[in-house]
Enzyme design. Structure first.
Site, PDB file in Angstrom:
ATOM      1  N   GLY A  17       0.821  -1.216   0.000  1.00  0.00           N
ATOM      2  CA  GLY A  17       0.000   0.000   0.000  1.00  0.00           C
ATOM      3  C   GLY A  17       0.848   1.257   0.000  1.00  0.00           C
ATOM      4  O   GLY A  17       0.583   2.205  -0.750  1.00  0.00           O
ATOM      5  N   LYS A 209       0.565 -15.880  -9.998  1.00  0.00           N
ATOM      6  CA  LYS A 209       0.886 -15.330  -8.681  1.00  0.00           C
ATOM      7  C   LYS A 209       0.502 -16.310  -7.571  1.00  0.00           C
ATOM      8  O   LYS A 209       1.222 -16.472  -6.584  1.00  0.00           O
ATOM      9  CB  LYS A 209       0.160 -13.986  -8.488  1.00  0.00           C
TER      10      LYS A 209
END
Length: 334
Positions: A17, A209
């Site tokens: 983030g 992923k």
């Protein structure tokens, strides 16, 4: 996304983030961050310090734990850990308006996996990551753009982040359409110095992923090993390869088209260097582990198509034990 300045918010200010917030702020855009506790205090006091391949950066952002204060956003990135998502959503309602695009930046199998997927399980809920349906019920899935993030960032203190590898993010609509909002998002992220791609097959990228996480995260908790060791040391590589093959079988059963050749995959993993996985970082901090999204949800998808994953299941069992009995973590650690 209108022509007036974009209202951009990052909810969750961990390593990923903060990296995203900093890169976007470096373009000169105003960036809001929804955060709490020590992280909020650090953001308000010192902003974000990011060290990456492009240098050392220090940016200021508008940080708050009050969603009403931040107001409705055009673009909202959910950068929380998967287990925290259902508890985060009730607190960020005021950030989401009728035209807000929501981008969940989360690890593992996402709760939206079967929405718009078009296969025989279309519309099913992934019980492991959304057991009570709270996420599905709270967040309008038509606002959501899926994403797969290839960023290895490590946070040494709140809002202080370092990464030694290139950035890459792939975005895709849940129903595989190539839309104007998808291209706008891709262009925005590209402008922030992050390699960005829009795809009409987001689940293919997702499996890449998922398999990267599955072959590295749980075993790192059990052993303390880095990516370089997991994919580079012969015995560890052998274990990663078995997990890789089990997961590839499941991906194929869901019609994912993956061009991952195992040797290349292992070499690439080893080339990431002495990186500690995000799950190992969480373990060292005594935080909850993302085993449900990264591991259990894959087992759930495997069970739906009757594929056993015995080695993967065993490694997850060991990782869960370590997570639930953290006083054992000193053993065998250097």
């Amino acid at each position: 996304m209108s022509s007036s300045p974009l209202r951009i918010c990052i909810a969750g200010a961990g390593a990923i983030g903060c990296t995203l917030a900093a890169r976007l702020a470096l373009t000169g855009r105003a960036v809001n961050v929804f955060a709490r506790g020590r992280t909020l205090a650090a953001l308000q006091r010192n902003g974000i310090h990011l060290q990456d391949l492009k240098g050392r950066h220090h940016v200021q952002v508008t940080a708050s734990d009050n969603a009403e204060h931040l107001g409705e956003q055009d673009l909202l990135f959910l950068c929380t850990k998967a287990p925290s998502l259902s508890s985060l959503l009730p607190n960020i309602g005021p950030l989401i308006g009728p035209n807000t695009v929501v981008v969940p930046v989360i690890n593992g199998v996402p709760w939206w996996y079967f929405h718009g997927e078009g296969g025989r399980f279309d519309g099913d809920r992934v019980e492991t990551v959304d057991p009570d349906g709270r996420i599905t019920d709270t967040l309008d899935l038509h606002k959501v753009i899926g994403c797969v993030v290839f960023i290895t960032a490590q946070s040494s203190a709140p809002a202080v982040v370092k990464t030694h590898n290139p950035y890459r993010i792939i975005f895709g609509e849940l129903d595989n359409q190539l839309t104007p909002r998808l291209e706008n998002l891709r262009a925005l992220i590209e402008s922030a110095g992050i390699e960005a791609q829009g795809t009409d097959r987001i689940r293919d990228q997702l499996w890449t992923k998922i398999i990267a996480n599955l072959t590295s995260n749980p075993v790192s908790v059990v052993t303390g090993a880095t990516l370089e060791q997991i994919y580079g040391l012969p015995d560890m590589r052998e274990l990663a390869l078995v997990t890789f093959n089990e997961a590839m079988q499941v991906a194929s059963a869901y019609d994912a088209k993956l061009s991952m050749e195992p040797t290349t995959f292992m070499q690439f993993g080893a080339s990431m260097g002495p990186v500690r996985t995000s799950m190992l970082q969480d373990f060292d901090k005594g935080l909850p582990l993302e085993l449900a999204a990264i591991g259990d949800a894959v087992l759930e998808l495997a069970a739906k198509v009757n594929i056993p994953m015995p080695i993967t299941r065993s490694v997850l069992t060991l990782a869960r034990f370590c997570g639930e009995h953290p006083h054992h973590k000193e053993h065998g650690r250097h």
